[in-house]
Write a protein that holds these residues in place. Structure first.
Motif, PDB file in Angstrom:
ATOM      1  N   CYS A   1       0.870  -1.178   0.000  1.00 22.28           N
ATOM      2  CA  CYS A   1       0.000   0.000   0.000  1.00 22.28           C
ATOM      3  C   CYS A   1       0.896   1.213   0.000  1.00 22.28           C
ATOM      4  CB  CYS A   1      -0.901  -0.011   1.227  1.00 22.28           C
ATOM      5  SG  CYS A   1      -1.906   1.475   1.428  1.00 22.28           S
ATOM      6  N   ALA A   2       0.892   1.942  -1.102  1.00 24.85           N
ATOM      7  CA  ALA A   2       1.767   3.097  -1.247  1.00 24.85           C
ATOM      8  C   ALA A   2       0.925   4.367  -1.304  1.00 24.85           C
ATOM      9  CB  ALA A   2       2.609   2.975  -2.513  1.00 24.85           C
ATOM     10  N   PRO A   3       0.962   5.152  -0.267  1.00 24.84           N
ATOM     11  CA  PRO A   3       0.210   6.397  -0.270  1.00 24.84           C
ATOM     12  C   PRO A   3       0.895   7.462  -1.113  1.00 24.84           C
ATOM     13  CG  PRO A   3       0.770   5.671   1.961  1.00 24.84           C
ATOM     14  CD  PRO A   3       1.621   4.910   1.011  1.00 24.84           C
ATOM     15  N   SER A   4       0.125   8.357  -1.635  1.00 22.79           N
ATOM     16  CA  SER A   4       0.692   9.523  -2.313  1.00 22.79           C
ATOM     17  C   SER A   4       0.012  10.756  -1.752  1.00 22.79           C
ATOM     18  CB  SER A   4       0.479   9.437  -3.819  1.00 22.79           C
ATOM     19  OG  SER A   4      -0.896   9.473  -4.123  1.00 22.79           O
ATOM     20  N   GLY A   5       0.689  11.829  -1.822  1.00 17.75           N
ATOM     21  CA  GLY A   5       0.099  13.062  -1.306  1.00 17.75           C
ATOM     22  C   GLY A   5       0.722  13.514  -0.009  1.00 17.75           C
ATOM     23  N   ARG A   6       1.043  12.579   0.826  1.00 19.13           N
ATOM     24  CA  ARG A   6       1.729  12.939   2.065  1.00 19.13           C
ATOM     25  C   ARG A   6       2.224  11.683   2.747  1.00 19.13           C
ATOM     26  NH1 ARG A   6      -0.770  12.134   6.862  1.00 19.13           N
ATOM     27  NH2 ARG A   6      -2.965  11.584   6.902  1.00 19.13           N
ATOM     28  N   SER A   7       3.003  11.833   3.775  1.00 22.56           N
ATOM     29  CA  SER A   7       3.495  10.703   4.539  1.00 22.56           C
ATOM     30  C   SER A   7       2.386  10.139   5.420  1.00 22.56           C
ATOM     31  CB  SER A   7       4.663  11.151   5.422  1.00 22.56           C
ATOM     32  OG  SER A   7       5.008  10.125   6.337  1.00 22.56           O
ATOM     33  N   VAL A   8       2.392   8.823   5.564  1.00 25.18           N
ATOM     34  CA  VAL A   8       1.447   8.178   6.479  1.00 25.18           C
ATOM     35  C   VAL A   8       2.183   7.603   7.678  1.00 25.18           C
ATOM     36  CG1 VAL A   8      -0.313   7.703   4.749  1.00 25.18           C
ATOM     37  CG2 VAL A   8       1.523   6.039   5.147  1.00 25.18           C
ATOM     38  N   SER A   9       3.383   8.091   7.931  1.00 32.35           N
ATOM     39  CA  SER A   9       4.170   7.549   9.040  1.00 32.35           C
ATOM     40  C   SER A   9       3.495   7.792  10.384  1.00 32.35           C
ATOM     41  CB  SER A   9       5.572   8.164   9.040  1.00 32.35           C
ATOM     42  OG  SER A   9       5.503   9.567   9.205  1.00 32.35           O
ATOM     43  N   SER A  10       2.600   8.764  10.450  1.00 33.01           N
ATOM     44  CA  SER A  10       1.872   9.037  11.683  1.00 33.01           C
ATOM     45  C   SER A  10       0.444   8.513  11.635  1.00 33.01           C
ATOM     46  CB  SER A  10       1.849  10.543  11.959  1.00 33.01           C
ATOM     47  OG  SER A  10       3.152  11.042  12.136  1.00 33.01           O
ATOM     48  N   ASP A  11       0.139   7.697  10.630  1.00 36.42           N
ATOM     49  CA  ASP A  11      -1.211   7.155  10.469  1.00 36.42           C
ATOM     50  C   ASP A  11      -1.291   5.710  10.932  1.00 36.42           C
ATOM     51  OD1 ASP A  11      -2.104   8.736   7.289  1.00 36.42           O
ATOM     52  OD2 ASP A  11      -1.664   9.553   9.271  1.00 36.42           O
ATOM     53  N   THR A  12      -2.405   5.350  11.477  1.00 34.15           N
ATOM     54  CA  THR A  12      -2.711   3.947  11.682  1.00 34.15           C
ATOM     55  C   THR A  12      -3.065   3.342  10.331  1.00 34.15           C
ATOM     56  OG1 THR A  12      -3.448   4.204  13.963  1.00 34.15           O
ATOM     57  CG2 THR A  12      -4.353   2.358  12.733  1.00 34.15           C
ATOM     58  N   MET A  13      -2.481   2.193  10.026  1.00 39.56           N
ATOM     59  CA  MET A  13      -2.741   1.528   8.756  1.00 39.56           C
ATOM     60  C   MET A  13      -3.536   0.256   9.008  1.00 39.56           C
ATOM     61  SD  MET A  13      -1.290   3.608   6.701  1.00 39.56           S
ATOM     62  CE  MET A  13      -1.460   2.664   5.174  1.00 39.56           C
ATOM     63  N   ALA A  14      -4.433  -0.034   8.088  1.00 35.95           N
ATOM     64  CA  ALA A  14      -5.256  -1.230   8.226  1.00 35.95           C
ATOM     65  C   ALA A  14      -5.506  -1.844   6.860  1.00 35.95           C
ATOM     66  CB  ALA A  14      -6.581  -0.892   8.904  1.00 35.95           C
ATOM     67  N   TRP A  15      -5.804  -3.117   6.866  1.00 32.16           N
ATOM     68  CA  TRP A  15      -6.200  -3.841   5.664  1.00 32.16           C
ATOM     69  C   TRP A  15      -7.590  -4.426   5.893  1.00 32.16           C
ATOM     70  CZ3 TRP A  15      -3.540  -4.005   1.108  1.00 32.16           C
ATOM     71  CH2 TRP A  15      -2.212  -3.574   1.138  1.00 32.16           C
TER      72      TRP A  15
ATOM     73  N   PRO B   1      -4.768   7.838  18.866  1.00 34.25           N
ATOM     74  CA  PRO B   1      -3.862   7.673  20.004  1.00 34.25           C
ATOM     75  C   PRO B   1      -2.900   6.518  19.768  1.00 34.25           C
ATOM     76  CG  PRO B   1      -6.133   7.909  20.735  1.00 34.25           C
ATOM     77  CD  PRO B   1      -6.175   7.725  19.247  1.00 34.25           C
ATOM     78  N   PRO B   2      -1.751   6.532  20.416  1.00 32.29           N
ATOM     79  CA  PRO B   2      -0.794   5.439  20.261  1.00 32.29           C
ATOM     80  C   PRO B   2      -1.421   4.091  20.583  1.00 32.29           C
ATOM     81  CG  PRO B   2       0.187   7.261  21.471  1.00 32.29           C
ATOM     82  CD  PRO B   2      -1.275   7.570  21.314  1.00 32.29           C
ATOM     83  N   GLY B   3      -1.181   3.120  19.711  1.00 33.73           N
ATOM     84  CA  GLY B   3      -1.650   1.768  19.956  1.00 33.73           C
ATOM     85  C   GLY B   3      -3.094   1.498  19.571  1.00 33.73           C
ATOM     86  N   VAL B   4      -3.790   2.491  19.086  1.00 35.65           N
ATOM     87  CA  VAL B   4      -5.204   2.322  18.756  1.00 35.65           C
ATOM     88  C   VAL B   4      -5.361   1.971  17.283  1.00 35.65           C
ATOM     89  CG1 VAL B   4      -7.447   3.471  18.568  1.00 35.65           C
ATOM     90  CG2 VAL B   4      -6.011   3.836  20.584  1.00 35.65           C
ATOM     91  N   VAL B   5      -6.178   0.980  17.006  1.00 35.69           N
ATOM     92  CA  VAL B   5      -6.511   0.574  15.641  1.00 35.69           C
ATOM     93  C   VAL B   5      -8.028   0.488  15.547  1.00 35.69           C
ATOM     94  CG1 VAL B   5      -6.389  -1.280  13.930  1.00 35.69           C
ATOM     95  CG2 VAL B   5      -4.368  -0.698  15.297  1.00 35.69           C
ATOM     96  N   HIS B   6      -8.610   1.099  14.534  1.00 38.44           N
ATOM     97  CA  HIS B   6     -10.037   0.998  14.298  1.00 38.44           C
ATOM     98  C   HIS B   6     -10.314  -0.161  13.355  1.00 38.44           C
ATOM     99  CE1 HIS B   6     -10.880   5.480  15.409  1.00 38.44           C
ATOM    100  NE2 HIS B   6     -10.588   4.727  16.445  1.00 38.44           N
ATOM    101  N   THR B   7     -11.200  -1.055  13.773  1.00 34.72           N
ATOM    102  CA  THR B   7     -11.453  -2.260  12.994  1.00 34.72           C
ATOM    103  C   THR B   7     -12.739  -2.182  12.194  1.00 34.72           C
ATOM    104  OG1 THR B   7     -12.556  -3.306  14.862  1.00 34.72           O
ATOM    105  CG2 THR B   7     -10.180  -3.666  14.656  1.00 34.72           C
ATOM    106  N   THR B   8     -13.344  -1.000  12.129  1.00 35.77           N
ATOM    107  CA  THR B   8     -14.551  -0.826  11.325  1.00 35.77           C
ATOM    108  C   THR B   8     -14.272   0.072  10.135  1.00 35.77           C
ATOM    109  OG1 THR B   8     -15.268   1.118  12.566  1.00 35.77           O
ATOM    110  CG2 THR B   8     -15.995  -1.042  13.378  1.00 35.77           C
ATOM    111  N   GLU B   9     -15.090  -0.076   9.088  1.00 32.82           N
ATOM    112  CA  GLU B   9     -14.927   0.786   7.922  1.00 32.82           C
ATOM    113  C   GLU B   9     -15.046   2.248   8.309  1.00 32.82           C
ATOM    114  OE1 GLU B   9     -17.640  -1.498   4.900  1.00 32.82           O
ATOM    115  OE2 GLU B   9     -16.444   0.012   3.844  1.00 32.82           O
ATOM    116  N   ARG B  10     -16.048   2.540   9.095  1.00 34.35           N
ATOM    117  CA  ARG B  10     -16.312   3.923   9.453  1.00 34.35           C
ATOM    118  C   ARG B  10     -15.161   4.543  10.242  1.00 34.35           C
ATOM    119  NH1 ARG B  10     -22.145   5.034  11.883  1.00 34.35           N
ATOM    120  NH2 ARG B  10     -22.598   4.062   9.868  1.00 34.35           N
ATOM    121  N   GLY B  11     -14.403   3.716  10.897  1.00 35.35           N
ATOM    122  CA  GLY B  11     -13.326   4.233  11.726  1.00 35.35           C
ATOM    123  C   GLY B  11     -12.045   4.553  10.973  1.00 35.35           C
TER     124      GLY B  11
END
Length: 127
Positions: free
Chosen positions: A22-36, A103-113
């Protein structure tokens, strides 16, 4: 606006491995939570795996535990989903998602999240 591009999908046989990127464009996602997530024909989109921007908080759906591994390389601004021992029931379109400012350590497991989405990459596993 963050644009995510998934790649690495394909047609494989049961027991094979694939690695999705998954390669983002537009900005860095280093501060983003990533999910599949994934969506099989006729079914709702479901959470597969997620990782906090800290590299921790890793979550997997039960059916992929021990077979799938989520990873990220912040230096390359890429997230991965390493899939091993694939099964026909893993057949789906796989989507990556990015969500900033959690927040650190938080992952949203829903689409809406999850805020930003890619277009998806098809994974087909034949028996």
């Amino acid at each position: 606006q963050v644009h995510l591009v998934e790649s690495g999908g394909g047609l494989v046989q049961a027991g094979d491995s694939l690695t999705l990127s998954c390669a983002p464009s537009g900005r860095s996602v280093s501060s983003d939570t990533m999910a599949w997530f994934r969506q099989a024909p006729g079914k709702e989109r479901e959470f597969v795996a997620g990782m906090s921007w800290t590299g921790g908080g890793i979550v997997y759906r039960d059916s992929v535990k021990g077979r799938f591994t989520i990873a990220r390389d912040n230096a390359k601004n890429i997230a991965y989903l390493q899939m091993a021992n694939l099964k026909p029931e893993d057949t789906a379109v796989y989507y990556c998602a990015a969500t900033p400012r959690l927040p650190p350590g938080v992952v949203h497991t829903t689409e809406r999240g999850n805020d930003y989405w890619g277009q998806g990459t098809q994974v087909t596993v034949s028996s």
